[in-house]
Design an enzyme around this catalytic site. Structure first.
Site, PDB file in Angstrom:
ATOM      1  N   CYS A  94       0.845  -1.190   0.000  1.00 56.08           N
ATOM      2  CA  CYS A  94       0.000   0.000   0.000  1.00 56.08           C
ATOM      3  C   CYS A  94       0.883   1.243   0.000  1.00 56.08           C
ATOM      4  O   CYS A  94       1.873   1.289   0.739  1.00 56.08           O
ATOM      5  CB  CYS A  94      -0.884  -0.027   1.241  1.00 56.08           C
ATOM      6  N   HIS A 136      -9.187  -3.846  -1.621  1.00 58.43           N
ATOM      7  CA  HIS A 136      -8.161  -3.126  -0.853  1.00 58.43           C
ATOM      8  C   HIS A 136      -8.524  -1.640  -0.764  1.00 58.43           C
ATOM      9  O   HIS A 136      -8.445  -1.034   0.312  1.00 58.43           O
ATOM     10  CB  HIS A 136      -6.790  -3.322  -1.530  1.00 58.43           C
ATOM     11  N   GLU A 137      -8.948  -1.066  -1.896  1.00 57.08           N
ATOM     12  CA  GLU A 137      -9.270   0.372  -1.917  1.00 57.08           C
ATOM     13  C   GLU A 137     -10.557   0.672  -1.142  1.00 57.08           C
ATOM     14  O   GLU A 137     -10.644   1.689  -0.463  1.00 57.08           O
ATOM     15  CB  GLU A 137      -9.378   0.876  -3.362  1.00 57.08           C
ATOM     16  N   HIS A 140      -9.937   1.203   2.381  1.00 54.68           N
ATOM     17  CA  HIS A 140      -9.472   2.558   2.710  1.00 54.68           C
ATOM     18  C   HIS A 140     -10.639   3.490   3.016  1.00 54.68           C
ATOM     19  O   HIS A 140     -10.520   4.402   3.835  1.00 54.68           O
ATOM     20  CB  HIS A 140      -8.659   3.148   1.543  1.00 54.68           C
TER      21      HIS A 140
END
Ligand code: NI
Length: 187
Positions: A94, A136-137, A140
């Site tokens: 990341c 993954h995003e 966030h």
């Protein structure tokens, strides 16, 4: 404009980001900055909170990977995972956690509802690297980092590196937000 990337332990990365109500010129500018900042850092994905905007907005561009050379850049706004299938383990990294990688288990395919850069709605299936990168995003946007999903045993091994990032003892070949705040200069 290249915007410095916020790093591990920055409060903006732990916040739940707000949905967008539409795409105006300020959002268009933010999207441009996100692509520029991501490519400058050789990333394949970036979420708005990583450059300090707590909004549910993601950019992706996997075309720098040989196996995805024909992929088009993608903007994902207000994503919602409708369903998931399978599970696999992949190594992740990341831009907000420079120099750290680790294995993370996630669903291998997802059905996603989202809006594009014109705020047009889509429902689409993703698998492989795209499914992995999107999840993954989305994490966030919910204040979660991949290190939070690592096995406890693996996480212990990188704790020192995470502590170093928290304390600003970290270098990357792209600008980090801490450099701007002067925290990085602290001994
Ligand atoms: Ni990330």
């Amino acid at each position: 404009m290249i915007v410095p990337i916020n790093t591990y332990s920055d409060p903006v990365l732990a916040m739940k980001a707000k949905p967008l109500k539409g795409v105006d010129s300020s959002v268009e500018e933010l999207i441009g900055n996100m692509f520029e900042s991501m490519r400058n850092a050789s990333g394949i994905g970036l979420a708005a909170p990583q450059i300090g905007s707590s909004l549910r907005l993601i950019v992706l561009d996997l075309s720098c990977m040989e196996s995805h050379a024909d992929d088009k850049p993608m903007v994902i706004i207000n994503p919602r995972v409708l369903s998931v299938r399978g599970r696999n383990c992949m190594e992740e990294g990341c831009l907000s956690v420079p120099g750290v990688v680790g294995d993370v288990v996630r669903p291998s395919a997802i059905t996603l509802h989202y809006r594009d850069e014109k705020f047009v709605e889509h429902t689409e299936e993703f698998s492989g690297m795209m499914a992995r990168a999107i999840q993954h995003e989305i994490d966030h946007l919910d204040g979660t980092l991949f290190v939070d999903r690592m096995e406890k045993r693996d996480r212990k091994k990188i704790q020192k590196d995470l502590d170093a990032i928290s304390e600003g003892r970290v270098k990357a070949d792209y600008p980090l937000a801490r450099d701007m705040a002067g925290v990085g200069a602290r001994s």
